[in-house]
Design a protein around this motif. Structure first.
Motif, PDB file in Angstrom:
ATOM      1  N   PHE A  15       0.740  -1.080  -0.059  1.00  0.00           N
ATOM      2  CA  PHE A  15       0.126   0.122   0.009  1.00  0.00           C
ATOM      3  C   PHE A  15       0.678   1.109   0.082  1.00  0.00           C
ATOM      4  CE2 PHE A  15      -2.454  -3.432   1.689  1.00  0.00           C
ATOM      5  CZ  PHE A  15      -3.603  -3.211   1.062  1.00  0.00           C
ATOM      6  N   GLU A  16       2.013   1.203  -0.402  1.00  0.00           N
ATOM      7  CA  GLU A  16       3.017   2.274  -0.479  1.00  0.00           C
ATOM      8  C   GLU A  16       3.515   2.321  -1.632  1.00  0.00           C
ATOM      9  OE1 GLU A  16       6.104   1.641   2.284  1.00  0.00           O
ATOM     10  OE2 GLU A  16       4.782   1.430   4.101  1.00  0.00           O
ATOM     11  N   ASP A  17       4.775   3.082  -2.089  1.00  0.00           N
ATOM     12  CA  ASP A  17       5.272   3.051  -3.538  1.00  0.00           C
ATOM     13  C   ASP A  17       6.116   1.884  -3.588  1.00  0.00           C
ATOM     14  OD1 ASP A  17       7.547   3.718  -5.490  1.00  0.00           O
ATOM     15  OD2 ASP A  17       6.426   5.654  -5.421  1.00  0.00           O
ATOM     16  N   VAL A  21       9.047  -1.293  -1.625  1.00  0.00           N
ATOM     17  CA  VAL A  21       8.686  -2.577  -0.949  1.00  0.00           C
ATOM     18  C   VAL A  21      10.099  -3.345  -1.198  1.00  0.00           C
ATOM     19  CG1 VAL A  21       7.206  -4.655  -1.610  1.00  0.00           C
ATOM     20  CG2 VAL A  21       6.325  -2.489  -2.128  1.00  0.00           C
ATOM     21  N   PRO A  22      10.286  -4.129  -0.072  1.00  0.00           N
ATOM     22  CA  PRO A  22      11.498  -5.140  -0.191  1.00  0.00           C
ATOM     23  C   PRO A  22      11.595  -5.780  -1.358  1.00  0.00           C
ATOM     24  CG  PRO A  22      10.510  -5.118   2.234  1.00  0.00           C
ATOM     25  CD  PRO A  22       9.271  -4.574   1.121  1.00  0.00           C
ATOM     26  N   THR A  23      12.970  -6.118  -1.690  1.00  0.00           N
ATOM     27  CA  THR A  23      12.906  -6.730  -2.907  1.00  0.00           C
ATOM     28  C   THR A  23      12.506  -8.302  -2.794  1.00  0.00           C
ATOM     29  OG1 THR A  23      15.059  -5.774  -3.370  1.00  0.00           O
ATOM     30  CG2 THR A  23      14.816  -7.727  -4.454  1.00  0.00           C
ATOM     31  N   SER A  24      12.702  -8.928  -1.649  1.00  0.00           N
ATOM     32  CA  SER A  24      12.195 -10.206  -1.452  1.00  0.00           C
ATOM     33  C   SER A  24      10.802 -10.379  -1.652  1.00  0.00           C
ATOM     34  CB  SER A  24      12.576 -10.846  -0.035  1.00  0.00           C
ATOM     35  OG  SER A  24      11.988  -9.916   1.184  1.00  0.00           O
ATOM     36  N   LEU A  25       9.842  -9.167  -1.102  1.00  0.00           N
ATOM     37  CA  LEU A  25       8.524  -9.469  -1.446  1.00  0.00           C
ATOM     38  C   LEU A  25       8.140  -9.119  -2.683  1.00  0.00           C
ATOM     39  CD1 LEU A  25       5.731  -9.718  -0.133  1.00  0.00           C
ATOM     40  CD2 LEU A  25       5.790  -7.237   0.579  1.00  0.00           C
ATOM     41  N   ALA A 231      -2.509   0.428  -3.477  1.00  0.00           N
ATOM     42  CA  ALA A 231      -2.125  -0.962  -3.884  1.00  0.00           C
ATOM     43  C   ALA A 231      -2.329  -1.574  -5.291  1.00  0.00           C
ATOM     44  CB  ALA A 231      -3.105  -1.694  -2.899  1.00  0.00           C
ATOM     45  N   VAL A 232      -3.366  -0.855  -5.993  1.00  0.00           N
ATOM     46  CA  VAL A 232      -3.540  -1.268  -7.361  1.00  0.00           C
ATOM     47  C   VAL A 232      -2.343  -0.521  -8.156  1.00  0.00           C
ATOM     48  CG1 VAL A 232      -4.887  -0.838  -9.406  1.00  0.00           C
ATOM     49  CG2 VAL A 232      -5.946  -1.759  -7.150  1.00  0.00           C
ATOM     50  N   GLY A 233      -1.835   0.522  -8.031  1.00  0.00           N
ATOM     51  CA  GLY A 233      -0.797   1.262  -8.600  1.00  0.00           C
ATOM     52  C   GLY A 233       0.371   0.724  -8.137  1.00  0.00           C
ATOM     53  N   CYS A 234       0.705  -0.053  -6.890  1.00  0.00           N
ATOM     54  CA  CYS A 234       1.918  -0.573  -6.490  1.00  0.00           C
ATOM     55  C   CYS A 234       1.943  -1.838  -7.491  1.00  0.00           C
ATOM     56  CB  CYS A 234       1.633  -0.823  -4.850  1.00  0.00           C
ATOM     57  SG  CYS A 234       3.291  -1.531  -4.294  1.00  0.00           S
ATOM     58  N   LEU A 235       0.920  -2.718  -7.377  1.00  0.00           N
ATOM     59  CA  LEU A 235       0.984  -3.986  -8.111  1.00  0.00           C
ATOM     60  C   LEU A 235       1.070  -3.558  -9.377  1.00  0.00           C
ATOM     61  CD1 LEU A 235      -1.953  -5.797  -6.147  1.00  0.00           C
ATOM     62  CD2 LEU A 235       0.323  -6.395  -5.978  1.00  0.00           C
ATOM     63  N   THR A 649       3.414   9.514  -6.752  1.00  0.00           N
ATOM     64  CA  THR A 649       4.067   9.617  -7.959  1.00  0.00           C
ATOM     65  C   THR A 649       5.534  10.335  -7.704  1.00  0.00           C
ATOM     66  OG1 THR A 649       3.068  11.913  -8.334  1.00  0.00           O
ATOM     67  CG2 THR A 649       1.956  10.111  -9.228  1.00  0.00           C
ATOM     68  N   ARG A 650       6.471  10.142  -8.312  1.00  0.00           N
ATOM     69  CA  ARG A 650       7.727  10.334  -8.165  1.00  0.00           C
ATOM     70  C   ARG A 650       8.362  11.231  -9.424  1.00  0.00           C
ATOM     71  NH1 ARG A 650       8.588  10.370  -2.527  1.00  0.00           N
ATOM     72  NH2 ARG A 650       7.951   8.581  -1.714  1.00  0.00           N
ATOM     73  N   HIS A 651       9.044  12.384  -9.057  1.00  0.00           N
ATOM     74  CA  HIS A 651       9.882  12.798 -10.279  1.00  0.00           C
ATOM     75  C   HIS A 651      11.232  12.155 -10.406  1.00  0.00           C
ATOM     76  CE1 HIS A 651       8.817  16.567 -12.163  1.00  0.00           C
ATOM     77  NE2 HIS A 651       8.172  16.866 -11.200  1.00  0.00           N
ATOM     78  N   TRP A 652      11.917  11.632  -9.201  1.00  0.00           N
ATOM     79  CA  TRP A 652      13.120  10.970  -9.398  1.00  0.00           C
ATOM     80  C   TRP A 652      12.928   9.378 -10.074  1.00  0.00           C
ATOM     81  CZ3 TRP A 652      17.919  11.750  -9.758  1.00  0.00           C
ATOM     82  CH2 TRP A 652      18.758  10.660  -9.526  1.00  0.00           C
TER      83      TRP A 652
END
Length: 725
Positions: A15-17, A21-25, A231-235, A649-652
């Motif tokens: 539910f975050e950017d 999210v950790p690489t393993s997840l 969550a939808v955007g993250c997935l 949303t991120r500029h970087w």
């Protein structure tokens, strides 16, 4: 908290950017969703991916393990009107006491008036919903709850008969406009509203309500909508990084199946049909669903358009065309114009093409067909310099165009200032309503009231009747934005950090074009501005719905300074809805435009140009602060104790390697830069060889530093996302 490989993949981190999210997840989720997509016919929308994790879809059993309460499903009686059905909604197809369960796997516009071979008038491409109804094609997957029983197979057969209720196993008909302030094209937003509303009991089968209640102390509908959207955007972003998937919008497709289609005779037939201009070289618009129907309808492959297979085939066709467009050996300008109607409408035109088109990414839909249909046919001036006019006249550069918004930069010539004109080019004015317009000008704080809001008229390649304030230097640069559904042009100049004096002219306080200044003043001396200026790069869609537009930043700040509510120490603040109205007028009610403004402000908050505070009553509140010591102290005090917000949303853009289309190789520069980056990060023992089939993308801020040309960004995982899902 651990991240097991195959079980319990639903964690608060999604539910975050996605980059947090950790690489393993990410690895575990990627593996699971690749299997889910394959089990579900090789196609998976990000909303369905949310369901797959939340309700535990088992790809081996090809069904959901969690048994949802069917009373929480949306009931669709045979012969009745269709309700609003977003992707991811659980449905019951009912006929008396008999019923079929299913999940919406895809939604497309289904405007009538399209020829059977796919040919359509431009009026259908980018056409908004007509009134309160929107004709749609809704793809329902009836196999997600396990193999159908014999009586269920019989019932599905009844639905598939002529007049039985389904067309090719799809629901096709008029759908009412969304009850919420959400576009029908924003499937992620509609899905979030569905789970926060009629589908709310389904959420109790998973952990989200408990997480939100622990975090906020209460469970408001707005909290659910925000969480599901995130969550939808993250997935969606995680799926973009999956080697086994291809992405088109928020829809994923098995990479192997997409590659197989691209090498097929059907793909060649689709390309040959789409890549043809109209007679005389004009624009031809081709709608994919009827085109594919015509190619398959009279063959043994007709079943490929039935059920979920139809959505998969449409995705394959879009991806194959997108890959071909990056090389396009035919010399025909081909670009997607609408990804909603009929599974996608593509535009083909013989060269020469309009200057505006030459500067636009061909894979960002702009709805030019509908705009051209509305516009009065006018003779176009011959092309001049790509993307702009010649230097002796005002320079007009197109910065951003999509189906809701147009942004240009204009450097004004002395002649246009004298005659009261604001040149915008015929191409841009074709996208705007004809007749009188309103110019909202942000320039000097001493502007007279009649100069701040002006009624102007559109004619030719400019708007006329502008009251320019005295003292404007020739070459003044303006950023001009307009909502395509409205009649307001909002224009702002950009103030220099420090004003400076020019002999025989006076003080200059705003960014300007050096050559136009010299031409307009007759000065033979060069007077370079102390701050360089370059056009913004084309906007990149950040995720699940609308793109942030860097070129709006100056306009946002000026709108806040001019119309914002006064806060501590001279600060000015507005929520996203009121800020959109301040920019484009209160008569424009466009959810897509609202989200464009909000996402732009979120990027500005990341860059510390604004501050952002959540508002439970509606969109977040954004605040501009002056640079006085008092304001800096007040800003720091207001931020004390607040929880940092993760921007969606991120500029970087982080340094990364990205997969290339099959057969392409990275450039020597990419190999060299990648090696240098790895050495700087890991030292002399670093592995400096690019992984096979990839190229290197520099880390950069999207706003001030241009990226590589778009055709470098059409690998197996599109960086750009299209529309609303």
């Amino acid at each position: 908290m651990g991240h097991p490989d195959e079980e319990g993949l639903l964690h608060p981190e999604i539910f975050e950017d996605a980059r947090q999210v950790p690489t393993s997840l990410v690895t575990a989720i990627t593996r699971r969703l690749e299997l889910v997509a394959s089990a579900r016919g090789g196609v998976l929308h990000a909303c369905n991916a949310f369901n797959a994790l939340y309700f535990d879809y088992d790809p081996r059993l090809r069904r959901y393990v969690v048994e949802p309460d069917p009373d929480a499903f949306i009931s669709i009686p045979i012969g009745g009107p269709l309700p609003q059905l977003p992707v991811g909604a659980f449905v019951r197809l009912t006929r008396g006491t008999r019923e079929l369960w299913g999940e919406v796997a895809g939604v497309f516009g289904a405007a009538e008036g399209v020829e059977k071979d796919g040919w359509t008038t431009g009026a259908q491409s980018g056409c908004p919903a007509a009134g309160s109804l929107d004709r749609q094609r809704i793809v329902v997957d009836t196999d997600v709850f396990g193999p159908l029983l014999t009586e269920e197979l019989v019932e599905r057969g009844r639905w598939l008969r002529p007049g039985g209720g389904l067309e090719g196993s799809h629901l096709v008909g008029s759908v009412p406009a969304p009850a919420h302030d959400i576009s029908a094209r924003d499937q992620a937003g509609l899905f979030a509203a569905y789970l926060a509303g009629p589908g709310r009991p389904l959420l109790d089968l998973g952990p989200l309500p408990g997480w939100l209640a622990r975090e906020t102390g209460e469970l408001a509908e707005e909290d659910i909508v925000r969480a599901v959207r995130a969550a939808v955007g993250c997935l969606g972003r995680i799926m973009e990084g999956a080697s086994g998937l291809r992405m088109w919008g928020l829809q994923a497709r098995s990479a192997g199946a997409a590659s197989s289609f691209a090498a097929s005779s059907t793909a060649r037939d689709v390309w040959n049909a789409v890549a043809r201009p109209a007679p005389g070289g004009g624009a031809r618009y081709s709608a994919l669903w009827p085109l594919l129907s015509s190619l398959h309808g009279e063959t043994d492959q007709a079943s490929e358009l039935v059920g979920v297979a139809g959505a998969a085939l449409v995705m394959d066709a879009n991806l194959a065309i997108a890959d071909a467009v990056t090389m396009n050996p035919r010399g025909v300008d081909i670009r997607v114009d609408d990804i909603w109607q009929q599974g996608g409408i593509w535009r083909a035109q013989a060269p020469p093409i309009d200057d505006m088109l030459a500067s636009l990414d061909p894979l960002i839909p702009t709805g030019l067909g509908f705009a051209e249909y509305q516009a009065t046919r006018q003779h176009e001036a011959p092309p001049t310099k790509r993307g702009s006019y010649t230097i002796e006249t005002s320079r007009v550069d197109v910065v951003h165009v999509d189906d809701e918004l147009v942004v240009v930069t204009v450097a004004l010539s002395a002649e246009d200032l004298r005659k009261g004109r604001l040149p915008l080019s015929r191409s841009v004015l074709k996208l705007m309503p004809s007749g009188d317009l309103i110019l909202s000008l942000h320039h000097d704080d001493r502007l007279a009231e009649e100069q701040k809001e002006q009624r102007v008229r559109s004619a030719g390649d400019a708007v006329h009747g502008v009251l320019w304030p005295p003292g404007i230097p020739p070459g003044l640069r303006l950023t001009v934005a307009a909502a395509r559904a409205g009649r307001r042009l909002v224009a702002t100049s950009v103030r220099l950090p420090e004003p400076f004096d020019v002999p025989d002219f006076g003080t200059i306080s705003w960014e300007y074009d050096e050559e136009l200044f010299a031409c307009g003043t007759g000065s033979r001396e060069r007077h370079p501005a102390p701050r360089g200026w370059e056009p913004w790069p084309p906007s990149v869609a950040p995720g699940s719905w609308r793109p942030a537009v860097a070129a709006l930043e100056h306009l946002v700040i000026e709108a806040l300074k001019r119309d914002g509510d006064e806060g501590p120490s001279g600060s000015r603040r507005l929520d996203g809805r009121r800020l959109t109205a301040a920019l484009f007028g209160p008569d424009v009610h466009s959810p897509a435009l609202l989200w464009t403004v909000i996402h732009t402000c979120e990027d500005m908050a990341v860059l510390d140009l604004l501050t952002r505070a959540p508002d439970v009553r509606g969109p977040d509140v954004f605040t501009w602060w002056p640079t006085t010591p008092e304001a800096l102290q007040a800003r720091a005090a207001e931020a004390w104790g607040q929880r940092p917000e993760q921007s969606l949303t991120r500029h970087w853009v982080r340094p990364q390697h990205r997969r290339l289309p099959h057969g392409q190789q990275p450039s020597p520069e990419s190999r060299r830069d990648y090696a240098q980056w790895r050495l700087e990060v890991e030292g002399v023992n670093a592995d400096t060889e690019l992984p096979p089939g990839t190229t290197f993308v520099h880390g950069h801020l999207r706003g001030p530093e241009p990226g590589k040309p778009w055709h470098r960004h059409v690998p197996q995982h599109q960086e750009r996302r299209f529309g609303n899902g």
